[in-house]
Design a protein around this motif. Structure first.
Motif, PDB file in Angstrom:
ATOM      1  N   ALA A   9      35.554  29.308  39.285  1.00 41.16           N
ATOM      2  CA  ALA A   9      34.718  29.448  37.859  1.00 41.16           C
ATOM      3  C   ALA A   9      34.124  30.752  38.017  1.00 41.16           C
ATOM      4  O   ALA A   9      33.274  30.828  39.247  1.00 41.16           O
ATOM      5  CB  ALA A   9      33.952  28.064  37.617  1.00 41.16           C
ATOM      6  N   ASP A  10      33.796  31.682  37.234  1.00 39.00           N
ATOM      7  CA  ASP A  10      32.994  32.799  37.263  1.00 39.00           C
ATOM      8  C   ASP A  10      33.292  33.515  38.497  1.00 39.00           C
ATOM      9  O   ASP A  10      34.374  33.723  38.903  1.00 39.00           O
ATOM     10  CB  ASP A  10      31.571  32.358  36.996  1.00 39.00           C
ATOM     11  CG  ASP A  10      31.357  31.470  35.814  1.00 39.00           C
ATOM     12  OD1 ASP A  10      32.042  31.981  34.665  1.00 39.00           O
ATOM     13  OD2 ASP A  10      30.486  30.532  35.785  1.00 39.00           O
ATOM     14  N   ASP A  11      32.224  33.569  39.323  1.00 38.15           N
ATOM     15  CA  ASP A  11      32.298  34.435  40.457  1.00 38.15           C
ATOM     16  C   ASP A  11      32.597  33.876  41.816  1.00 38.15           C
ATOM     17  O   ASP A  11      32.435  34.070  42.661  1.00 38.15           O
ATOM     18  CB  ASP A  11      31.214  35.450  40.544  1.00 38.15           C
ATOM     19  CG  ASP A  11      29.760  34.627  40.917  1.00 38.15           C
ATOM     20  OD1 ASP A  11      29.692  33.288  40.608  1.00 38.15           O
ATOM     21  OD2 ASP A  11      28.905  35.446  41.348  1.00 38.15           O
ATOM     22  N   THR A  12      32.835  32.280  41.586  1.00 40.74           N
ATOM     23  CA  THR A  12      32.839  31.463  42.615  1.00 40.74           C
ATOM     24  C   THR A  12      34.297  30.771  42.683  1.00 40.74           C
ATOM     25  O   THR A  12      34.763  30.156  41.749  1.00 40.74           O
ATOM     26  CB  THR A  12      31.879  30.222  42.446  1.00 40.74           C
ATOM     27  OG1 THR A  12      30.204  31.019  42.482  1.00 40.74           O
ATOM     28  CG2 THR A  12      31.678  29.279  43.774  1.00 40.74           C
ATOM     29  N   ALA A  13      34.807  30.721  44.076  1.00 40.91           N
ATOM     30  CA  ALA A  13      35.842  29.690  44.301  1.00 40.91           C
ATOM     31  C   ALA A  13      35.532  28.736  45.348  1.00 40.91           C
ATOM     32  O   ALA A  13      34.438  29.013  46.456  1.00 40.91           O
ATOM     33  CB  ALA A  13      37.226  30.413  44.774  1.00 40.91           C
ATOM     34  N   VAL A  14      35.974  27.447  45.174  1.00 43.14           N
ATOM     35  CA  VAL A  14      35.574  26.666  46.111  1.00 43.14           C
ATOM     36  C   VAL A  14      36.800  25.914  46.707  1.00 43.14           C
ATOM     37  O   VAL A  14      37.758  25.759  45.912  1.00 43.14           O
ATOM     38  CB  VAL A  14      34.648  25.511  45.599  1.00 43.14           C
ATOM     39  CG1 VAL A  14      33.046  26.148  45.593  1.00 43.14           C
ATOM     40  CG2 VAL A  14      35.018  24.843  44.568  1.00 43.14           C
ATOM     41  N   ALA A  15      36.884  25.328  47.995  1.00 45.12           N
ATOM     42  CA  ALA A  15      37.872  24.763  48.573  1.00 45.12           C
ATOM     43  C   ALA A  15      37.677  23.838  49.479  1.00 45.12           C
ATOM     44  O   ALA A  15      36.647  23.851  50.242  1.00 45.12           O
ATOM     45  CB  ALA A  15      38.779  25.731  48.999  1.00 45.12           C
ATOM     46  N   VAL A  16      38.486  22.790  49.523  1.00 51.24           N
ATOM     47  CA  VAL A  16      38.461  21.676  50.751  1.00 51.24           C
ATOM     48  C   VAL A  16      39.224  21.981  51.978  1.00 51.24           C
ATOM     49  O   VAL A  16      40.555  22.130  51.463  1.00 51.24           O
ATOM     50  CB  VAL A  16      38.780  20.309  50.285  1.00 51.24           C
ATOM     51  CG1 VAL A  16      38.646  19.319  51.618  1.00 51.24           C
ATOM     52  CG2 VAL A  16      37.427  19.980  49.310  1.00 51.24           C
ATOM     53  N   GLU A  17      38.908  22.336  52.972  1.00 54.69           N
ATOM     54  CA  GLU A  17      39.756  22.428  54.231  1.00 54.69           C
ATOM     55  C   GLU A  17      39.867  20.957  55.095  1.00 54.69           C
ATOM     56  O   GLU A  17      38.906  20.311  55.276  1.00 54.69           O
ATOM     57  CB  GLU A  17      39.085  23.452  55.208  1.00 54.69           C
ATOM     58  CG  GLU A  17      39.829  23.611  56.708  1.00 54.69           C
ATOM     59  CD  GLU A  17      39.051  24.482  57.653  1.00 54.69           C
ATOM     60  OE1 GLU A  17      39.376  23.981  58.665  1.00 54.69           O
ATOM     61  OE2 GLU A  17      38.412  25.190  57.094  1.00 54.69           O
ATOM     62  N   GLU A  18      41.173  20.593  55.507  1.00 49.44           N
ATOM     63  CA  GLU A  18      41.269  19.507  56.240  1.00 49.44           C
ATOM     64  C   GLU A  18      41.720  19.980  57.333  1.00 49.44           C
ATOM     65  O   GLU A  18      42.688  20.944  57.769  1.00 49.44           O
ATOM     66  CB  GLU A  18      42.054  18.542  55.519  1.00 49.44           C
ATOM     67  CG  GLU A  18      41.640  17.932  54.355  1.00 49.44           C
ATOM     68  CD  GLU A  18      42.542  17.015  53.421  1.00 49.44           C
ATOM     69  OE1 GLU A  18      43.371  16.402  54.330  1.00 49.44           O
ATOM     70  OE2 GLU A  18      42.195  16.519  52.372  1.00 49.44           O
ATOM     71  N   PRO A  19      41.431  18.995  58.721  1.00 47.62           N
ATOM     72  CA  PRO A  19      41.921  19.534  59.955  1.00 47.62           C
ATOM     73  C   PRO A  19      43.493  18.960  59.899  1.00 47.62           C
ATOM     74  O   PRO A  19      43.908  18.226  59.116  1.00 47.62           O
ATOM     75  CB  PRO A  19      41.137  18.541  60.835  1.00 47.62           C
ATOM     76  CG  PRO A  19      40.767  17.429  60.165  1.00 47.62           C
ATOM     77  CD  PRO A  19      40.460  17.947  58.358  1.00 47.62           C
ATOM     78  N   VAL A  20      44.401  19.852  60.584  1.00 49.04           N
ATOM     79  CA  VAL A  20      45.767  19.486  60.757  1.00 49.04           C
ATOM     80  C   VAL A  20      46.214  19.378  62.243  1.00 49.04           C
ATOM     81  O   VAL A  20      45.767  20.081  63.132  1.00 49.04           O
ATOM     82  CB  VAL A  20      46.699  20.281  60.307  1.00 49.04           C
ATOM     83  CG1 VAL A  20      46.539  21.813  60.733  1.00 49.04           C
ATOM     84  CG2 VAL A  20      47.837  20.038  59.835  1.00 49.04           C
ATOM     85  N   ALA A  21      47.147  18.508  62.626  1.00 48.29           N
ATOM     86  CA  ALA A  21      47.587  18.479  64.208  1.00 48.29           C
ATOM     87  C   ALA A  21      48.998  18.367  63.880  1.00 48.29           C
ATOM     88  O   ALA A  21      49.935  17.375  63.499  1.00 48.29           O
ATOM     89  CB  ALA A  21      47.033  17.105  64.633  1.00 48.29           C
ATOM     90  N   TYR A  22      49.728  19.449  64.093  1.00 46.18           N
ATOM     91  CA  TYR A  22      51.115  19.606  63.945  1.00 46.18           C
ATOM     92  C   TYR A  22      51.962  18.830  65.080  1.00 46.18           C
ATOM     93  O   TYR A  22      51.268  18.743  66.227  1.00 46.18           O
ATOM     94  CB  TYR A  22      51.515  21.166  64.011  1.00 46.18           C
ATOM     95  CG  TYR A  22      51.108  21.843  62.704  1.00 46.18           C
ATOM     96  CD1 TYR A  22      51.656  21.405  61.497  1.00 46.18           C
ATOM     97  CD2 TYR A  22      50.281  22.901  62.791  1.00 46.18           C
ATOM     98  CE1 TYR A  22      51.241  21.903  60.287  1.00 46.18           C
ATOM     99  CE2 TYR A  22      50.027  23.848  61.603  1.00 46.18           C
ATOM    100  CZ  TYR A  22      50.494  23.111  60.492  1.00 46.18           C
ATOM    101  OH  TYR A  22      50.350  23.919  59.026  1.00 46.18           O
ATOM    102  N   HIS A  23      52.926  18.225  64.680  1.00 42.86           N
ATOM    103  CA  HIS A  23      53.717  17.803  65.814  1.00 42.86           C
ATOM    104  C   HIS A  23      53.973  18.316  67.000  1.00 42.86           C
ATOM    105  O   HIS A  23      54.403  17.446  68.179  1.00 42.86           O
ATOM    106  CB  HIS A  23      54.863  16.770  65.267  1.00 42.86           C
ATOM    107  CG  HIS A  23      56.039  17.626  64.870  1.00 42.86           C
ATOM    108  ND1 HIS A  23      56.067  18.505  63.635  1.00 42.86           N
ATOM    109  CD2 HIS A  23      57.171  18.115  65.507  1.00 42.86           C
ATOM    110  CE1 HIS A  23      57.181  19.038  63.582  1.00 42.86           C
ATOM    111  NE2 HIS A  23      57.988  19.315  64.667  1.00 42.86           N
ATOM    112  N   ASP A  24      54.417  19.539  67.048  1.00 42.88           N
ATOM    113  CA  ASP A  24      54.779  20.438  68.304  1.00 42.88           C
ATOM    114  C   ASP A  24      53.654  21.245  68.586  1.00 42.88           C
ATOM    115  O   ASP A  24      53.631  22.219  69.271  1.00 42.88           O
ATOM    116  CB  ASP A  24      55.923  21.082  67.722  1.00 42.88           C
ATOM    117  CG  ASP A  24      55.725  22.117  66.626  1.00 42.88           C
ATOM    118  OD1 ASP A  24      54.731  21.968  65.772  1.00 42.88           O
ATOM    119  OD2 ASP A  24      56.851  22.922  66.040  1.00 42.88           O
TER     120      ASP A  24
END
Length: 412
Positions: free
Chosen positions: A382-397
């Protein structure tokens, strides 16, 4: 058509920790976070059932409401408040006061779609989408189960008045995935139709809930429509049935269609990818595709050339640009002619350098990239702002986990 420029990185962003969460794995397992923007708040719904509001300027936490262990998977602003939807045993739709966090009202969708037969994540009642329009809140809720090996869905589309009074509902034995509303129309996309309801797209009258018209890609199988966005005198839809994008006029009349990730041959395999998201604006239309799949096999090592890609079209159907989005996007944020795409897991390549939030101008493809160590799973703009949620990831390899559970705020 041109390739969108690789968006420049910016240092104008800050982060806030959201606590601990079990890391995502190589394959995405459905939404478990949500984020929304108001004039003065950033509101985050978390995997452990908390709704947290932060000051939009300072990121100071203003309130927190812990409502149980159901994941908050949808969020959207309403007049003076925030509507949220859960994936959990009760499938709650709820509105919080934006200033205080107080619950104005709540509705239990499990009373309509049924109680879960077990606690498996994908069989819990799920509020798949929320949209606000002309003072009302519109919600799509569903429940899935297998009966004698067959998929079955029970679903409702709801129209709520500001005080929580139920204005109308629309029932189907299909899986709604997206709702868009403009005060006069409510468009509903159904991504799976294994039962008697055989239309991937339904446009309802916002006042009464009566069906104005229905449309379907007319393809074999129960895969139908992945997303829908209202535009002037019609809609734009992302078709799961034939991997194309469509603009439909009054009554569902086809105005144009676009090949997005239709099947291609790579070696001995025939590969495709689903168009999962679409946003229509006066300046253009943006489609976003997802993971590669093989026509005749469950697993594939090949990659479709148009997977995990954003495509920009004019409103009359001419392709202008394309750009990478990094990984599977569980949803997009939009503000007028701009789109923010959260890039989560790419379970075949698993390249951490591809993680991040990408923004695109619908007309030109220009935008910016917010890098993230983990996977980005929800976004708002919205307007001049973007927000996001980051989640940790553990790849199988991989070795350990990447990233953390945190909120990003990004100044455009």
């Amino acid at each position: 058509m041109s390739d969108a420029r690789s968006p420049p990185r910016s240092s104008a962003h800050e982060t806030v920790g959201l606590g601990e969460v079990t890391p995502a794995r190589s394959r995405h397992a459905g939404r478990r976070s949500a984020v929304a923007l108001t004039d003065d708040r950033v509101v985050v719904g978390t995997a452990d059932g908390a709704v947290r509001a932060f000051d939009r300027e300072t990121l100071t936490e203003r309130w927190r409401c812990d409502v149980g262990d159901a994941a908050i998977v949808a969020a959207t602003p309403v007049a003076g408040g925030i509507a949220v939807g859960e994936r959990g045993p009760d499938g709650i739709v709820r509105i919080h006061d934006a200033a205080t966090g107080a619950v104005r009202w709540r509705y239990r969708s499990a009373d309509d779609v049924g109680e879960p037969v077990d606690e498996t994540r994908f069989q819990l009642p799920f509020v798949a989408s929320l949209a606000a329009g002309d003072g009302r809140l519109y919600a799509a809720a569903r429940r899935y189960e297998r009966v004698d090996g067959d998929r079955q869905f029970r679903s409702r589309i709801y129209a709520f008045e500001p005080d929580g009074t139920l204005a109308w509902t629309y029932r189907a034995d299909a899986s709604p995935i997206a709702v868009d509303a403009d005060g006069e129309r409510v468009a509903v996309a159904y991504n799976r139709c294994p039962g008697t309801h055989q239309h991937g797209l339904v446009v309802l009258d916002a006042a009464t809930g009566a069906a104005r018209w229905k449309w379907d890609p007319g393809t074999d199988g129960d895969r139908r429509v992945g997303d829908v966005s209202l535009c002037e005198a019609g809609v734009v839809a992302a078709s799961h049935g034939d991997y194309r994008g469509y603009r439909l006029g009054p009554g569902g009349r086809e105005q144009w269609r676009a090949d997005l990730a239709t099947p291609v041959d790579r070696g001995d395999e025939r590969l495709y990818a689903y168009p999962n998201h679409v946003h229509a604006a006066d300046t253009g239309v943006v489609f976003v595709t997802g993971n590669t799949y093989a026509v005749d096999a469950r697993e594939t090592d090949g990659l479709h050339p148009d997977e995990h890609t954003a495509f920009g079209y004019t409103i009359d159907g001419t392709r202008r640009w394309r750009g990478p989005v990094g990984g599977f996007a569980g949803g997009v944020g939009a503000d007028g002619g701009r789109v923010a795409v959260p890039g989560a897991q790419h379970f075949r390549e698993r390249d951490p350098a591809a993680h991040g939030l990408r923004t695109f101008n619908a007309a030109t493809g220009d935008g910016e990239t917010l890098p993230a160590e983990g996977v980005v799973t929800a976004a708002a703009l919205a307007d001049d702002t973007a927000v996001a949620v980051e989640e940790p990831v553990a790849y199988h390899d991989g070795d350990g986990r990447l990233g953390a559970y945190r909120l990003h705020r990004y100044r455009l």
